[in-house]
Design an enzyme around this catalytic site. Sequence first.
Site, mmCIF file in Angstrom:
data_model
loop_
_atom_site.group_PDB
_atom_site.id
_atom_site.type_symbol
_atom_site.label_atom_id
_atom_site.label_comp_id
_atom_site.label_asym_id
_atom_site.label_seq_id
_atom_site.Cartn_x
_atom_site.Cartn_y
_atom_site.Cartn_z
ATOM 1 N N ARG A 180 -4.733 4.458 -2.460
ATOM 2 C CA ARG A 180 -3.475 3.757 -2.469
ATOM 3 C C ARG A 180 -3.074 3.495 -1.090
ATOM 4 N NH1 ARG A 180 0.580 5.938 -6.431
ATOM 5 N NH2 ARG A 180 -0.256 8.024 -5.287
ATOM 6 N N GLY A 188 1.011 -1.050 -0.029
ATOM 7 C CA GLY A 188 0.124 -0.063 0.065
ATOM 8 C C GLY A 188 0.881 1.081 -0.093
ATOM 9 N N CYS A 189 0.446 2.351 -0.144
ATOM 10 C CA CYS A 189 1.063 3.618 -0.368
ATOM 11 C C CYS A 189 1.724 3.813 1.331
ATOM 12 C CB CYS A 189 0.402 4.659 -0.724
ATOM 13 S SG CYS A 189 1.293 6.202 -1.138
ATOM 14 N N GLN A 190 1.078 3.584 2.029
ATOM 15 C CA GLN A 190 1.337 3.759 3.565
ATOM 16 C C GLN A 190 1.518 2.509 4.398
ATOM 17 O OE1 GLN A 190 -0.726 6.944 5.434
ATOM 18 N NE2 GLN A 190 -1.175 7.903 3.579
#
Lengths: 414, 137
Positions: free
Chosen positions: B118, B51-53
Amino acid sequence: MLVKEVKYSPLNVELIRKDFPILQRLVNNYPLIYFDNGATTQKPLQVIEAITHYYTHTNSNIHRGVHTLSRESTEAFELARKTIAAHFNIKNDQQLIFTSGTTDSINIIANGLSRSILKDGDEIILSAYEHHSNILAWQLWAEQHNGKLKVIPLKEDHSLDYDALKNLVTAKTKVIAITHVSNTLGLVTDLEKVKKVAEKHNCILVVDGAQSAPHMKVDLEKLNVDFFVCSAHKIYGPTGTGILYMNKKWLNDLPITKPGGGTIKTVSFEKTEYAEGALRFEAGTPNIEAVIGFAAAINYINRFGMEAIHKHELDLVNYAQYKLSGIPEVIVYGQNPDKAAVISFNVKNAHPFDVGTLLDKYGIAVRTGHHCTQPLMSILCVPGTVRISFALYNTKQEIDFFIEKLKKVITMLM
Amino acid sequence: MSIKEIENEIIEEFEIFGEDWEGKYEHLIDLGKSLPLIKEESKTEDKLIQGCQSRVWLNSEKKDDKIFFSADSDAIITKGMVALMIRVLSGQPAKEIIDSKLEFINKIGLKEHLSPTRANGLVSMINRMKMDAIKLI
């Protein structure tokens, strides 16, 4: 001077908040607390109305038409250029080019320089806290031309190590591209120190002002760098436009890399003669309503003056840092006192994503993650941070509520 | 129990929280904490859903015509969501997994975690669970 600065010090934030309709809304049944201004600021009615007025009264394509609407929209567009140029103290408004934003501006500079000054094997110096946007365009060039990116490291307090910069420069260093304010840490770059090195070694100085222009007075005549770029939407203006300021020596010397309608004087299949000044770089129909909205935003902030805004935001940063320092689980990054309205922190043993998700449930908008500064995250050895960033409409009461809820979030996560 | 039955059980379990989102999230966090961890050596690049984070690691195995999942995440709320997905889908026949609609997420009021952001990698994880089920049939 087109810009009238009527100073209100301190800011009447209660009145200012009435200009921002979005601040009245509820998020998850709580009043919105918007602390994500580093990503984009909210827009005052004055900007929203300028855009509405443009579309309801003036809409027409600019620069070529002979009819009334086209003339009026051209005048509004060029008046916007003058207004924004005056705000940044740019003496010749042709040095101010409208782009789609900071990223676009950096790409235009990097692509232009790659066709002129930059030669295979040259070096470019960046800082450790650059936004990806001020890394990628240079890296793309370096990969294709055997070039090298060199990085100014951070000191222990996370400020830049300017002494190290002096040792990074070689005869091959052509460009120093550096952010004015770190979007993640809020630390302010000492541009005078960087400028000294750039001037001594004849390097081109590119300044990413995306995070400085919203928070402090930027006088480009005085700053006298080669290039300065920023985005409108972080300064209370619309998305999709920004500026590229270039020192006058570049107006004719920076090769254009984005030709198109609007950039020309005459065209034949054999040869094209390009326009002079800003138009050379403004291919295609620009984002007219955004440029007009941007000028409305600049007029709006100049009712208060950048000094008053800067002081108000600095008060908020100091207050928030003081309050955060009272929570033992919180680690704040970038403690150097020279700071703009941005604070990055983490809660020990908690992922920033969790902290941000729970704060949102209380109507508090913060940013979490790497903030498009992954190299900096590697240096800090964290997957990301929680970032709060302030604007002229934020208050200490909001910070109090945020701190109260942050403490609650910490107990939930532990 | 079938996927549907487990989904109903979870919906019932979350009903007691009503509008108390804090209670709901505390429960979700507890679920995250109790999620059996994936072995550290199994957290390989091919198991990672970026994931983006927050990041998710998913391990899928087939035993007696059924697919078993184990997973982990570096964010505790994501991990709680992952725990729910595993409770519903792990140990089910591949076809049931592929056809599952996972409507319980909406019904327990956590659908925001499946928004097309995302950030958390959850949507990608569900896709990966279904893809793995297809591959393992």
